[in-house]
Design a protein around this motif. Sequence first.
Motif, mmCIF file in Angstrom:
data_model
loop_
_atom_site.group_PDB
_atom_site.id
_atom_site.type_symbol
_atom_site.label_atom_id
_atom_site.label_comp_id
_atom_site.label_asym_id
_atom_site.label_seq_id
_atom_site.Cartn_x
_atom_site.Cartn_y
_atom_site.Cartn_z
ATOM 1 N N ASP A 45 0.850 -1.209 0.000
ATOM 2 C CA ASP A 45 0.000 0.000 0.000
ATOM 3 C C ASP A 45 0.883 1.256 0.000
ATOM 4 O O ASP A 45 0.628 2.212 -0.745
ATOM 5 N N ARG A 49 1.198 4.255 -2.863
ATOM 6 C CA ARG A 49 1.019 5.697 -2.578
ATOM 7 C C ARG A 49 2.256 6.495 -3.030
ATOM 8 O O ARG A 49 2.131 7.605 -3.551
ATOM 9 N N HIS A 52 2.083 6.930 -6.676
ATOM 10 C CA HIS A 52 1.045 7.917 -7.033
ATOM 11 C C HIS A 52 1.542 9.336 -6.759
ATOM 12 O O HIS A 52 1.354 10.243 -7.588
ATOM 13 N N ASN A 121 -4.393 5.753 -5.319
ATOM 14 C CA ASN A 121 -3.828 6.095 -4.014
ATOM 15 C C ASN A 121 -3.921 4.964 -2.999
ATOM 16 O O ASN A 121 -3.732 5.193 -1.803
ATOM 17 N N ASP A 123 -6.393 3.600 -1.759
ATOM 18 C CA ASP A 123 -7.495 3.731 -0.797
ATOM 19 C C ASP A 123 -8.467 2.557 -0.938
ATOM 20 O O ASP A 123 -9.094 2.157 0.035
#
Length: 380
Positions: A45, A49, A52, A121, A123
């Motif tokens: 994760d 990010r 990104h 992102n 999410d």
Amino acid sequence: MDLNDSPNEAAFRAEVRAFLEAHGPTEDVSSFSSPDEDAVVPRADAWQRTMHAHGWAALAWPKEFGGRGAGPVEQIIWNQELARHAVGMTHHVVGVAMVGPALLYHGTSAQKAQHLERILNADDIWCELFSEPGFGSDLAGVQTRAERDGDEWVVTGQKVWSSGAHRSDYGLALCRTDPAVAKHAGLTAFVIDMRAPGVECRPLRQMTGNAHFNEVFLSEVRVPHDAVVGEVDRGWEVARTVLMHERMALGGIETAFDWGDFAAFVAAHADRVDDIARQDIAQLYVWARSLEFLNARVITKLGRGDVPTAESSIMKLALARLVIEQGRIQMRLLGAAGLGSGDAQLRFLSSPAMKIGGGTDEIQRNIIGERVLGLPRDPG
Ligand SMILES: Cc1cc2nc3c(=O)[nH]c(=O)nc-3n(C[C@H](O)[C@H](O)[C@H](O)COP(=O)(O)OP(=O)(O)OC[C@H]3O[C@@H](n4cnc5c(N)ncnc54)[C@H](O)[C@@H]3O)c2cc1C
């Protein structure tokens, strides 16, 4: 066939290298294959990010949606550099490389606004809810039903092999909305909220010991009409977009095999290399080099704006064989020491999946038979 980077490609490669050297992960992020999924997922994760934040999360997406607007050659260079930096595939591949393109091509403005940024992102995590117990190769036959009820649809059926579904926030499901028409014509694609009432994921344990994919039971799941992706009864077009991008995401030789790593392994076990192993290693080298040339041919074609057709089927078929053989040789060199755990055993036990996922060996052979050899079409 051109084996060297053009000046533009060399400049792009240098840019990728600089980014990876400055910001690339220093620990394993391969959450799609690691036996230690719980530890690796947060790192994957964080890596998503980071990409990104620096504009590297989705090379092929248009710039207005957070991508780089890059072409397929840049994508291959990016994959090569990831492999060089030992960055494995994360569970975000489904959202970024398969569902994202489907939303970009077929989604409404509201769907794009709701989902695309969150995919990039990290999410939201996505899964692909296509295959069913009776329908994988013959995907257009799926039987999961979606019936209209006012502003909602009611979805009931069973999916299987759903990679990462147990961690997912959303799934893209292919469902039958008109059973009366030809099988390709009566399908619709839906966004399924994986936490909605009626969605149940049961992880399936594989022979590696990991449980990366699932059975997903959908029992009268209520889905709003605005979760239809594309048009009602034209879900096959959405599925084709996903499958085309899936084949590209599963990649060429650069993402699945590294001769340097393999040669280092052999050198570390040189005392166990007998005449038979030497023959097998030489054979593997020949296959690997041949695949590199095929890869270069694909890149050259893409660079000229041509679309490779049967090459990707040949590549997938040969790559599965290469990776399976690598695992077999490594286990043979390790002998009893290879049993129980370790990278070699993981590769040995997970490699047969390459013959199945993203289209089985037999399906690739059908494509090669029809498009390269000109044989009669598969009656199926
Ligand atoms: C690691 C992995 C991850 C996966 N992840 C997902 C996922 O996230 N989401 C998802 O929806 N699916 C996923 N799949 C499922 C995958 O797409 C299917 O397994 C694949 O398409 C084959 O379908 P099947 O398993 O139903 O086999 P079947 O289609 O039932 O095939 C059984 C056998 O018959 C052969 N066969 C079938 N049709 C023909 C034909 N016309 N000619 C010759 N031989 C034929 C096949 O090659 C195979 O050997 C995953 C699979 C793997 C291995």
